[in-house]
Every structure is written in structure tokens, then in C-alpha cells.
Design a protein around this motif. Sequence first.
Motif, mmCIF file in Angstrom:
data_model
loop_
_atom_site.group_PDB
_atom_site.id
_atom_site.type_symbol
_atom_site.label_atom_id
_atom_site.label_comp_id
_atom_site.label_asym_id
_atom_site.label_seq_id
_atom_site.Cartn_x
_atom_site.Cartn_y
_atom_site.Cartn_z
ATOM 1 N N ALA A 115 2.899 5.957 -2.777
ATOM 2 C CA ALA A 115 4.036 6.768 -3.218
ATOM 3 C C ALA A 115 3.938 7.070 -4.706
ATOM 4 O O ALA A 115 4.316 8.149 -5.158
ATOM 5 C CB ALA A 115 5.338 6.035 -2.911
ATOM 6 N N VAL A 116 3.421 6.132 -5.485
ATOM 7 C CA VAL A 116 3.305 6.368 -6.926
ATOM 8 C C VAL A 116 2.123 7.284 -7.233
ATOM 9 O O VAL A 116 2.235 8.216 -8.033
ATOM 10 C CB VAL A 116 3.154 5.022 -7.682
ATOM 11 C CG1 VAL A 116 2.818 5.257 -9.152
ATOM 12 C CG2 VAL A 116 4.427 4.205 -7.550
ATOM 13 N N PHE A 117 0.983 7.030 -6.593
ATOM 14 C CA PHE A 117 -0.232 7.696 -7.054
ATOM 15 C C PHE A 117 -0.502 9.057 -6.432
ATOM 16 O O PHE A 117 -1.132 9.895 -7.063
ATOM 17 C CB PHE A 117 -1.451 6.781 -6.885
ATOM 18 C CG PHE A 117 -1.528 5.781 -7.988
ATOM 19 C CD1 PHE A 117 -2.020 6.156 -9.230
ATOM 20 C CD2 PHE A 117 -1.059 4.501 -7.824
ATOM 21 C CE1 PHE A 117 -2.053 5.263 -10.272
ATOM 22 C CE2 PHE A 117 -1.086 3.585 -8.859
ATOM 23 C CZ PHE A 117 -1.593 3.976 -10.091
ATOM 24 N N ALA A 147 -8.633 0.370 -1.245
ATOM 25 C CA ALA A 147 -7.852 1.590 -1.091
ATOM 26 C C ALA A 147 -7.193 1.981 -2.417
ATOM 27 O O ALA A 147 -7.150 3.163 -2.782
ATOM 28 C CB ALA A 147 -6.784 1.387 -0.018
ATOM 29 N N ILE A 148 -6.710 0.979 -3.147
ATOM 30 C CA ILE A 148 -6.094 1.275 -4.438
ATOM 31 C C ILE A 148 -7.150 1.843 -5.390
ATOM 32 O O ILE A 148 -6.871 2.733 -6.195
ATOM 33 C CB ILE A 148 -5.433 0.010 -5.024
ATOM 34 C CG1 ILE A 148 -4.327 -0.476 -4.091
ATOM 35 C CG2 ILE A 148 -4.858 0.284 -6.405
ATOM 36 C CD1 ILE A 148 -3.741 -1.825 -4.473
ATOM 37 N N GLU A 149 -8.361 1.337 -5.280
ATOM 38 C CA GLU A 149 -9.457 1.878 -6.081
ATOM 39 C C GLU A 149 -9.609 3.375 -5.842
ATOM 40 O O GLU A 149 -9.757 4.153 -6.777
ATOM 41 C CB GLU A 149 -10.756 1.157 -5.709
ATOM 42 C CG GLU A 149 -11.965 1.625 -6.494
ATOM 43 C CD GLU A 149 -13.242 0.941 -6.024
ATOM 44 O OE1 GLU A 149 -13.257 0.394 -4.911
ATOM 45 O OE2 GLU A 149 -14.218 0.959 -6.776
ATOM 46 N N GLY A 150 -9.533 3.771 -4.568
ATOM 47 C CA GLY A 150 -9.624 5.188 -4.260
ATOM 48 C C GLY A 150 -8.488 5.971 -4.891
ATOM 49 O O GLY A 150 -8.688 6.988 -5.538
ATOM 50 N N LEU A 151 -7.258 5.441 -4.718
ATOM 51 C CA LEU A 151 -6.072 6.142 -5.224
ATOM 52 C C LEU A 151 -6.054 6.229 -6.739
ATOM 53 O O LEU A 151 -5.742 7.266 -7.319
ATOM 54 C CB LEU A 151 -4.815 5.382 -4.797
ATOM 55 C CG LEU A 151 -4.283 5.599 -3.394
ATOM 56 C CD1 LEU A 151 -3.185 4.596 -3.118
ATOM 57 C CD2 LEU A 151 -3.741 7.016 -3.254
ATOM 58 N N MET A 152 -6.355 5.114 -7.392
ATOM 59 C CA MET A 152 -6.126 5.017 -8.814
ATOM 60 C C MET A 152 -7.343 5.430 -9.619
ATOM 61 O O MET A 152 -7.203 5.998 -10.706
ATOM 62 C CB MET A 152 -5.764 3.562 -9.138
ATOM 63 C CG MET A 152 -5.096 3.365 -10.469
ATOM 64 S SD MET A 152 -4.949 1.624 -10.823
ATOM 65 C CE MET A 152 -3.254 1.339 -10.505
ATOM 66 N N ALA A 153 -8.539 5.132 -9.116
ATOM 67 C CA ALA A 153 -9.728 5.297 -9.945
ATOM 68 C C ALA A 153 -10.626 6.454 -9.509
ATOM 69 O O ALA A 153 -10.978 7.303 -10.318
ATOM 70 C CB ALA A 153 -10.525 3.995 -9.940
ATOM 71 N N MET A 164 0.834 -1.206 0.000
ATOM 72 C CA MET A 164 0.000 0.000 0.000
ATOM 73 C C MET A 164 0.867 1.254 0.000
ATOM 74 O O MET A 164 0.530 2.258 -0.614
ATOM 75 C CB MET A 164 -0.945 0.008 1.207
ATOM 76 C CG MET A 164 -2.076 -0.993 1.136
ATOM 77 S SD MET A 164 -2.954 -0.928 -0.411
ATOM 78 C CE MET A 164 -3.500 0.766 -0.398
ATOM 79 N N LEU A 165 2.012 1.167 0.685
ATOM 80 C CA LEU A 165 2.911 2.317 0.687
ATOM 81 C C LEU A 165 3.448 2.569 -0.719
ATOM 82 O O LEU A 165 3.529 3.719 -1.184
ATOM 83 C CB LEU A 165 4.067 2.079 1.667
ATOM 84 C CG LEU A 165 4.982 3.277 1.882
ATOM 85 C CD1 LEU A 165 4.205 4.425 2.510
ATOM 86 C CD2 LEU A 165 6.170 2.907 2.765
ATOM 87 N N GLY A 209 -1.840 14.664 -7.158
ATOM 88 C CA GLY A 209 -1.525 16.067 -6.887
ATOM 89 C C GLY A 209 -1.424 16.857 -8.181
ATOM 90 O O GLY A 209 -1.960 17.969 -8.294
ATOM 91 N N ILE A 210 -0.779 16.267 -9.197
ATOM 92 C CA ILE A 210 -0.582 16.992 -10.457
ATOM 93 C C ILE A 210 -1.921 17.253 -11.139
ATOM 94 O O ILE A 210 -2.247 18.385 -11.496
ATOM 95 C CB ILE A 210 0.356 16.189 -11.389
ATOM 96 C CG1 ILE A 210 1.779 16.190 -10.812
ATOM 97 C CG2 ILE A 210 0.352 16.780 -12.791
ATOM 98 C CD1 ILE A 210 2.713 15.228 -11.499
ATOM 99 N N TYR A 211 -2.755 16.206 -11.299
ATOM 100 C CA TYR A 211 -3.960 16.488 -12.074
ATOM 101 C C TYR A 211 -5.015 17.253 -11.290
ATOM 102 O O TYR A 211 -5.805 17.990 -11.887
ATOM 103 C CB TYR A 211 -4.515 15.256 -12.808
ATOM 104 C CG TYR A 211 -5.017 14.086 -11.996
ATOM 105 C CD1 TYR A 211 -4.439 12.837 -12.131
ATOM 106 C CD2 TYR A 211 -6.120 14.192 -11.156
ATOM 107 C CE1 TYR A 211 -4.907 11.734 -11.457
ATOM 108 C CE2 TYR A 211 -6.598 13.093 -10.472
ATOM 109 C CZ TYR A 211 -5.980 11.870 -10.619
ATOM 110 O OH TYR A 211 -6.452 10.779 -9.940
#
Lengths: 377, 527, 64
Positions: free
Chosen positions: A344-346, B100-106, A339-340, A351-353
Motif C-alpha cells: 500500500a505504501v510503495f 518481495a519488499i526488495e522488488g517493491l522498494m529497490a 506485505m499488504l 506509480g509516481i516515479y
Amino acid sequence: MDPYVLLKVTWWVLLGVLLIGLAVMVGMDMGVGAALRYLGRTDGERRAVINMIAPHWDGNQVWFILGGGAVFAAWPTIYATAFSGLYVVMLVLLWSMIVRPLGFEYRSKLPGERWRGAWDWMLFISGAVPMIVFGAAMGNMLEGVPFHFSWNMVSYYTGSFISLFNPFAVLCGVMALALALYQGGAMVMNRGTGVIRERACRLLTIAGLVALAVFSLCGIWVTLMHGYEITAGGDPAGPALPLNKTVETAAGAWLANYTAHPALWLVPASVYLAVLGGIAAARAGLSHLAWWLGALAWAATLVTLGAAMFPFLMPSSSEPSHSLTVWDASSSLGTLGWMLAFTAVFIPIIGIYTSWAFWVMRGKVTPESIAHDEHAY
Amino acid sequence: MQELDTVIELSRLQFAATALYHYLFVPLTLGFSVLLATMETIYVITGRDIYRQMTHFWSKLFAINFALGVATGLTMEFEFGTNWSTYSHFVGDIFGAPLAIEGLMAFFLESTFVGLMLFGWGKLSRGKHLLVTYMVALGSNLSALWILIANGYMQKPTGSAFNPDTMRMELTSLPDLIFSPEAQAKFVHTSIAGYVTAAIFVLGISAFYLLRRRHIELAKRSFRVAALFGVFASIGVISLGDALGFINGGAQPTKLAAMEGLWETAEAPAGFNLIAWPNQEEQRNDFEVQIPYLLTPLVTHTFDESIPGVNDLVAEAETRIRNGIPALSALQTLRENPTDAQARATFEAHQDDLGYALLVQRYVEDVSQATDAQIAKAAADTIPPVAPVFWSFRVMVATAFLMMAFLILAVIFSLRGTLHRHNWFLRLAPWMIPVPFIANEAGWVVAELGRQPWTVYGQLPTWLSASTHSVGYMIFSLTGFVLLYSLFIVVEMYLMVKFIRLGPSEGKHDAHADSVRQQHSSQWSEA
Amino acid sequence: MKQILHFLFWLLLAVVAIALTIVLGERGAWYFAWVLGTVMIVLIAAAGTAIIDARYDESHDDHY
């Protein structure tokens, strides 16, 4: 340092970052919603106010959704215990929040006065109630919640739902609402003109002063209330099972971290500085500065709370040894690590978009400018 | 026990109701976002204003639907914690990650860009606005991807192992979770089903305009794009559905037996039950109409494999329950004394069937004391309710073929330019709008009801997953949802119908937007 | 300068596409099929609709 401990602490910090992001971004929109009927007296003015946050409320709300998702992924035991224990409160929060998308999307679709008036009240409820609940939930964490686990980690909540709205919790709720109104006022000042901007400035001033008064009151209360401390067990690198430690309560225990590290006192002090500075900035017409100082005030408030409670996350008032802490309520090493990496990637990409989106939609919104815009709410 | 059963049934009812309701809006969003991007692509390539009007008009309807999808999606995220806390603890280490990844990515992508898509018309160049629309389409489909990876785990747990020190399942491999065949097949099937839903929605409304001879230029182009979009999607959804059935049938033979109404193991070549009346109590079909030889190749993709029926599956479950009981007893010993080496060895030898022992714990607290009758009862529980699964599956398949036939006709009429001669077809089209929604809901029932009695197949029974609430709490929340959601659907349908009747604002030019566009397009050509 | 940036952007996109193909082709055949299928559906639907204008050129006829 053990990598698992490091990851637990990192995710404790990230939880704080998420809560701050949520409080600032969602709180701002909720403050605008709650004060809509004050900021705009005519339908044109109200539409102007709504359209100031129209392009962004949905994106901002994702902070809230991400907060839920991140707690689920990184602190699954907290997610399971807090959401089920605070059942009725969570439902009230949920129901008031789900009318919000509809309030924004549907309000201006039809011209009727009663239609729009009804949605204005919906926006008021969906702005004020979630912020009060958010603050009250934080207050309950400080006081402890009555829950315990069976041997196979089925959790049982033994309190009534009314006890979740005790005086201290409600006071914390008022604090959260006041900061949200401050932040909403700053946002409307940024994008509004004329009389709307003046009202927003007045709102910001009053809300900021109320927030400071309540913050002081809560501070005194916390020094007197029973805090929690781990007296045995609680190995930071141990497995994430909250049943292997001993916890005791003592009056003033929440100040232990502050006594041990006096530099921490700078954090609550900066709440006062940020709010007072923000009010001064707003009255001098520097509304963007006031916005950022408001964000700082939110951050300092939540850090004050976190610093007092560390390493506790959700203490149990009925079975203190089952309290959930940073050391025993997290995910496994693998999940925290993955998850970290994703975070860190996303987060930079987001922030940019997000900044780009704010930049594209920059500029003032007035009742005149939206009257001819067929895309506006 | 009585109170517990009631709370679990109410929790299931609430989850099913809120999920089915949420799922009314989701497929349309998934497909509509891609269809909007397609329309706008034509606008950017041809530069004709009619396609801008078209994209603009349909995006209004998209927004009405989108708002409710977002609102009801919040409920789903809360509900795992509020109503299924033991589940959330038991698999949160795995299940929480994709959420959680769904929140971050999508969600961030979708929600940030949907604001720009709806409000950025005058502020963005054509190319940039098109990019924004594609980002909305990508975001909504990515969110479907991650939630279905999470759901794929519930259907077939992969990449995880039970940890007796933390009393929960823990992640062993995220790639195994993401690339599980179950998750892959579920995602493609669901996403493409959304495409079909959107296509038929747009077709139905366009046909309504054509029939009334309103907005003809816009409607005939919308009809064409939706028909072509939908026809390929409908072929895809059926073939991908077969793939999903094949993968899922291997992972969950109990669901497969329920879908096909197989009480006895079917030796090749087996007949396909076209219609049947399953009787769960007597474990047989009261009545059945079969197509001979069809079932074996359909399900196994071979001509000689047999398909396990309920009789053999229950017998197998009984063996697994007996094998799992020592694991659960050893686990309890381990909780009291984590260093007990013998208990750990016993646990490790039997842990594959731990979930099956939990099934029998519903009837007896100390599973080592379980009687033969209790074990038999728990084994019978492993078969989901056959009749509703059987019938939902048939409804889904029948509507899928109906939609494919409808879309093929739509493409033929549109390409030959003979729609105006087929008023019957135009009159039929609006009545087709509910059909994909019925198919979607039926598909959900097959997938989720067919998974019972498990929340995580083979690992965690449903009866153990729910929060320990009182019946009063459950009635309170259920009532709240019913009231609120009924109000929502009334408002939504009212607005949707109103805006459809109003139609697109043809020829109404936005002077400001036009000037910005010209400015941007000249910049674009310079670059 | 702007042309170079555009070129670099598309170059980056191409590299991402190749990387994605390699990863997905190996383990995520169905995901890969979804990407290709969606692109195909979008392009065919767009092209098939755009020919309405190519054939009739802002037609004023009643045929649809």
C-alpha cells in the motif's frame, strides 16, 4: 469477515493485479522484441524500434521480478510447488529471459552486421519464448499438474516435462504471444513514425484477430475439460496446509462460478470488445487508446481465468485433494498483513516515479533522431 | 539414498556456481553506482565539463556490468523455487517477505532510474539528473539490504517460530527480522566491500590511461576520486568485517571454529592460526603456525573468554539431536491427529531442537529408531568443511589488508601529485583489479559454506531442503547454465576491454545536449 | 510559489531524516552507521577531487 480470509482474498486480487501488470508491461517489450525483425528492415529502423523501449524495458521487467517475489512472500507453497514441478519449463523461461538484458545492452555497442543480427535473433527468442511459456503455464494451471506432498510437505512432481507442452497449454501460449505482439505493436505506434508505424499497425491488427480466435477456441475447450471442486473441508479461515480437504473433478466444473454469477460473463465478453475496439482505434490513428484497450484485453483475459478457477490456484491432477487453493497455500496472517502494508505504501510511490520516467522520455523516436545520439542503444 | 545425495550435491553445486557468478557483478554495481553519484556531484557543484565526461564515460562501463548483474539475478530468484522447494515451503513465510519488499522498494527504483540515468542526459536538468543517479545508487544498495536481511535469517533465524499446523516456520516479528544484528552487520560489510571493488576498478583503469599518457585530465581526476572513495571504504570494510565476525561467531560457533581451525576448545589466552593444514578426518591440524595470545582478543573482544572448538561443539550437537528426536516423532503424531494433546505437549517441550532431529533423519527415516552410531554421524555433520572455510577466510582477510595498503599509497601519491614519478605503481594498479573480486568470492564461501550443514542455521538441514528432482534434470540444468554463463562472460569481458581501450570520447560535445543544459541551468538559477 | 515548494520539499526531507535517525538510532545502529559513513565517503571524495581544479585552475602541467 475473518481478517485472515479477507487478507487471503486481497492477496488473490493482488496476485491478479501483478500478473496483469506483468503481462501488459513485460509483454509489450517482449512483443516488440519478438517482432523486431518485422518492424525494422534496416539496422537504423531496428535501432529506432529498440530505442523506443530502451529507457523502460528494465523498469518494466521488474513487474516480472516482483511477481516472483510476491508469489514467494504471499503464496510460498505455490512458489515452491510450481517452480520445482515445472522445472524444465521454468529453466527455459529463465534462460530465454536472461539473454534479454544483454540483447538490449550489448547489441548496438559494436557495429558488425553479424553481431547485431545475432542479437536480433536473441531478442526474438527472448521475446517469443517467455510469452509462450507464460501462457502455457496458465493453461497447465487450468488442466491441473501431477504433484503430491508427503506428510512433512516435501512436494513430488510425477509428470514428464513434455506433458507440460500439451495442445491446450500451447494454445494458451499462442494466445499470450498474440496479445504481447498486439501490445508491442501499440507501443511502437505510439513512439514511431512513417513506415515503422504502418508495419506496427498491421502487426497489431493481425495479432489482435489471432488472439480473439485462440481465445474462443480455448473457451470452448475449457467448457469441455475436467474442472475441480472442493467437496469436503477447505475451511477458508483454516491453517495454510493443503492436506486437509477433499477435491473431486467433473467435466465443466470450471464454469460453476459463471453459472452461479452470470454477471461474470461480461468479463470474457469484454475481451472481444477491447480487442476489436483497439484494432479500430489503431486503424483510426488513435494508438494510445489502442494501447489502453490492449491492456484492458489482457486484464479481462486473466480475470476470466481467475474467475473460472477460484478458489483454486494450482490443482493437482494426480492427487486432487492436495490441490493448492486460496485458502490453504498462502502465508501466515502476519506476513500477509505486513506485505499488504508495504504494498500500500510503495505501489503509489512506484506509480509516481514510473509515470515521471515515461514523461521525461516521451516523444517520437526515428532512425534519424538516434543516429546522432551517443547515449542511444 | 545414493540418488538423493547426488541430487543434493548437484543442487548445491548449481546454486554455488550461479551465486558466485552473480556475485562477480553485484559488488561492482553497488559501489560503482555510489562512485558515479560522487563524480556527478562534483560536476554539479563545480560545473566543469570534464566531470560530465567522466561520469558519462564510467557510466558506460557501469551499464555493461549492470546488465549481467540483472540477468544473473533473475536466476537467483528462480532457483529457490526450482531447486530448493522444501526450503521455500519451510521458510517461505519469512524468507519471501524481504524478497518481495526488495522488488517493491529497490528493484523498481534502481531499474526505472537506471534507464533515465543512461538515456536522460539531454532531457534532464543537471540537478534532476544528479538526483536520478543518486536514486540508482540508493536502489542498488537497498536491494542489497533486503537480500542480506533474507540471508541474515538463514544465518541466524530471528522473529519466527515453527507452526506444527502448517509444517513450516512462520513470521512472528518483521522488525526483529529487519533489525537482526546479523543482517545489519552483513549488509554494511557487503555494501562497503562493493565500494572498495568499484574504487579499485576505477583506479586500475585510470592508472592504465595515465601510464599510456592518454586522457590525462580525466584519468587523474578519476584516480583521485576513486582513491579517496576507496581508502575510507577499505578501512570501513575491515572494521565492519570484524564486527560481522564477532556477531556471527556468537550465532554460529561451528563456523567460527572452522574459520579459525579450532579442533579443541581454546582456553584464553589462545594463539591465532596464521597458517594451518586442517585434517577433517582426524580432527586436527596437520601443521600450524601460530601467533600466540592473538586469537582470544581478536574473536571474543576480551582477554579471558574461551572459544569453543569442534570437540565440544560435536558433543553439544549430540545432546541436541537426542533432545530433538521426541519433537520430530511427536510432530508426526500430530500430523495424523492434530488434537492429540500429549503429542503437542511433547512437541512444545522439545521443539527448539527439532532441526537437530532432522539432521539424523538423513540416516534413518524413523528417528526414534536412530542408533548411537547414526546420532554420532549426524553430530559430526554439524561441523562444516574446515579447510576450505579456514583458507577462504584467510584469503579474504589478506586481500583486504593488501587493498587497504594499496589504496593508502594511491591517496598519498595522488594528493602529493607525484603519481607520474611512480610508474611502478601505475603498472601495478591494473593488476589489482581482480583482487577485490577474489576477496568478495572468498567472503561468500566463508559465509555460506561455513553455514553448512544447514540452509537455515539450527532449523533446516541442507539435505532436506532441495527439490525432489532426478539426476537427469540436474545435469540438464547445470549444463545449460555452464554453456550460457560461459558465453556471457566472454561477451562481457570482450565489450569491457574494448570500451576501456577505446576510452572516453574527449571534447566531443553533444550540441543538442548542451543547449538543453543551458536552458535548464538558466531555469535553475531563476528558481 | 516555486520557492515555497522547494522549501517544503527540503523541510519534508529534514523531517524524514530526523524520523529515520530516531528509528535507526534505537534499533539499527549499524544501518545508521552505513548512512553516515556513505555520506562521509562521498563528500570527502568529492571535495578532495574538486580541489584539483581549485589548485591548478585548468592546469596544463604534466603533474598528476
